[in-house]
Design a protein around this motif. Sequence first.
Motif, PDB file in Angstrom:
ATOM      1  N   TYR A 208       0.800  -0.128   0.454  1.00  0.00           N
ATOM      2  CA  TYR A 208       0.684   0.430   1.808  1.00  0.00           C
ATOM      3  C   TYR A 208       1.555  -0.313   2.822  1.00  0.00           C
ATOM      4  O   TYR A 208       1.389  -0.129   4.026  1.00  0.00           O
ATOM      5  CB  TYR A 208      -0.779   0.386   2.267  1.00  0.00           C
ATOM      6  CG  TYR A 208      -1.638   1.460   1.632  1.00  0.00           C
ATOM      7  CD1 TYR A 208      -1.954   2.627   2.311  1.00  0.00           C
ATOM      8  CD2 TYR A 208      -2.101   1.313   0.327  1.00  0.00           C
ATOM      9  CE1 TYR A 208      -2.728   3.612   1.723  1.00  0.00           C
ATOM     10  CE2 TYR A 208      -2.871   2.292  -0.277  1.00  0.00           C
ATOM     11  CZ  TYR A 208      -3.180   3.445   0.432  1.00  0.00           C
ATOM     12  OH  TYR A 208      -3.943   4.429  -0.161  1.00  0.00           O
TER      13      TYR A 208
ATOM     14  N   GLU B  94       4.806   0.914   9.992  1.00  0.00           N
ATOM     15  CA  GLU B  94       4.692   1.978  10.996  1.00  0.00           C
ATOM     16  C   GLU B  94       3.571   1.680  11.991  1.00  0.00           C
ATOM     17  O   GLU B  94       3.704   1.904  13.203  1.00  0.00           O
ATOM     18  CB  GLU B  94       4.427   3.314  10.298  1.00  0.00           C
ATOM     19  CG  GLU B  94       5.605   3.837   9.477  1.00  0.00           C
ATOM     20  CD  GLU B  94       5.266   5.126   8.754  1.00  0.00           C
ATOM     21  OE1 GLU B  94       4.188   5.706   9.056  1.00  0.00           O
ATOM     22  OE2 GLU B  94       6.060   5.554   7.899  1.00  0.00           O
TER      23      GLU B  94
ATOM     24  N   VAL C  53      -5.037  -0.413   8.120  1.00  0.00           N
ATOM     25  CA  VAL C  53      -4.161   0.662   7.653  1.00  0.00           C
ATOM     26  C   VAL C  53      -4.787   1.427   6.498  1.00  0.00           C
ATOM     27  O   VAL C  53      -4.815   2.670   6.490  1.00  0.00           O
ATOM     28  CB  VAL C  53      -2.788   0.077   7.248  1.00  0.00           C
ATOM     29  CG1 VAL C  53      -1.948   1.124   6.524  1.00  0.00           C
ATOM     30  CG2 VAL C  53      -2.060  -0.441   8.484  1.00  0.00           C
TER      31      VAL C  53
ATOM     32  N   GLN D 179       3.318   1.901   5.478  1.00  0.00           N
ATOM     33  CA  GLN D 179       2.384   2.349   6.521  1.00  0.00           C
ATOM     34  C   GLN D 179       2.017   1.206   7.471  1.00  0.00           C
ATOM     35  O   GLN D 179       1.806   1.426   8.662  1.00  0.00           O
ATOM     36  CB  GLN D 179       1.111   2.930   5.882  1.00  0.00           C
ATOM     37  CG  GLN D 179       1.335   4.217   5.092  1.00  0.00           C
ATOM     38  CD  GLN D 179       1.565   3.956   3.611  1.00  0.00           C
ATOM     39  OE1 GLN D 179       2.304   3.033   3.241  1.00  0.00           O
ATOM     40  NE2 GLN D 179       0.949   4.780   2.769  1.00  0.00           N
TER      41      GLN D 179
ATOM     42  N   ALA E  67      -6.273   5.273   6.499  1.00  0.00           N
ATOM     43  CA  ALA E  67      -5.601   6.222   5.612  1.00  0.00           C
ATOM     44  C   ALA E  67      -6.575   6.923   4.677  1.00  0.00           C
ATOM     45  O   ALA E  67      -6.416   8.118   4.381  1.00  0.00           O
ATOM     46  CB  ALA E  67      -4.524   5.496   4.802  1.00  0.00           C
TER      47      ALA E  67
END
Length: 487
Positions: free
Chosen positions: A131, A137, A227, A134, A231
């Motif tokens: 991850y 981001e 995160v 992500q 998700a």
Amino acid sequence: MTNGHQLRLYNSLGRRVADFIPSGDVTGMYSCGPTVYAYPHLGNMRAYVFADTVRRALRWKGVRVRHVVNITDVGHAVSDADTGEDKMEVAAARERRSVLEIAEFYTRAFFDDLAALNILPADEYPRASAYVPQMIEFAATLEARGYTYRLPSGLYFDTARDPRYGELAQLHAEGQREAARVEQVEGRRRKTDFALWRTEEPGRRRVLRWDSPWGWGTPGWHLECSVMSIALLGPHFDIHTGGIDHRELHHVNEIAQSEAFLADGQPWVRYWLHNEFLQLGAAKMAKSAGGAPRLADLTEAGYHPAAFRLFLLGGHYRSQLDFTPAAIDAAQATLRRLVARIQPLRPLPPIESLAAASPDDPAAARALDLIDAAISADFNTPKILAALQDALRDPEITVAGQRTLVAAADALLGLGLAILDPAELEGRRAVEDLTEAEGHAIEQLVAARTQARKERDWPRADQIRAELDARGVQVTDTPEGPTWQLR
């Protein structure tokens, strides 16, 4: 009986007992998982037995759950904060294996312990390394919103931007202590500010590294849980669990970065549940301390994993527990007696929820109500154990009623009472199994050996020790005096 007592739990956010009201058809639940750089020890496993108890309680109440447990295979610095080497890389160098091999080996060891302790599998076990894009981001979004600042060592979250920072720990940002887990970082504005991204030091190339807007490096430790939970469970979910140490730092930082990212004015997670430490002597068990016993150590010594689970459930999850040879001896003996009492009642009915339990007599119904009341009162497993023991001794409860009660209690306790083989519990004789005369004789021998050692009569001391060995007694000399246990 279908609904039973209202489930109430202690929410660390506010430090109060509150009714649990699911926010939707499926309750999202996230538990902080292991950093897979070493074997999990017994103290680590308390958190997962507790999370399993929560899962079982929700199932008992008819609540559907989606459970996520992360696997940290990157980003966890040796200091547990923002500086130092990655624990995975240190372990790889120590054991002369690749980081991938280290992660796979210790992840499997963790899963083996979960299975041995009869812990219900989570729906997802996401790896942090999967991850990282992500996470980049996520951190970039926080930077665009003005929640961060850059340093040569990485990207840091500015806790001054969050007026509620530290609410979970009940600490104001300006008053939060500089604990051992929060190290000094050059240029950091406040000691509570934490790394979202840890940039490589000049001239030093990490094994685990990703390119990012802030340079090559690795994500901060706190970032992964926000995160991956968002998700897999959505922006908001009901329950987050972990050890009590996470309440003071890791979970505080998770909340700060998640609520800044979501920016919707809503609490990120509704219920925060934390289990207390397992103590070994006067200190909590920790991998960093070294020498903490593992589940495999217990099984090699003749204890059943279910005995350790029973030992944990015999104390309330919010109370510290002292792990001692006498305590695990007592748990094994209790489990052995319990299984012997239950064996004639097998097979047990397949009960997982309160709605599926239908006792055939009033006495059994009263006992079932006690079990339901106990689990509803902030997961009071000691009271469930007491209610079960009382029910098995109650002459007013029929055999069919006892079968129902055992199945109901074990749906919550997870001891495997329907299938546990009594022979598996005979690997070790417990102190509680000794007669009074046997125990007195051993105490006399230990005292005589102590006296011989004081008099420096070493042949006599060795002779007595050999006699104790022959009786299956292991003596350990400590600064406070000798202790003994049965092999």
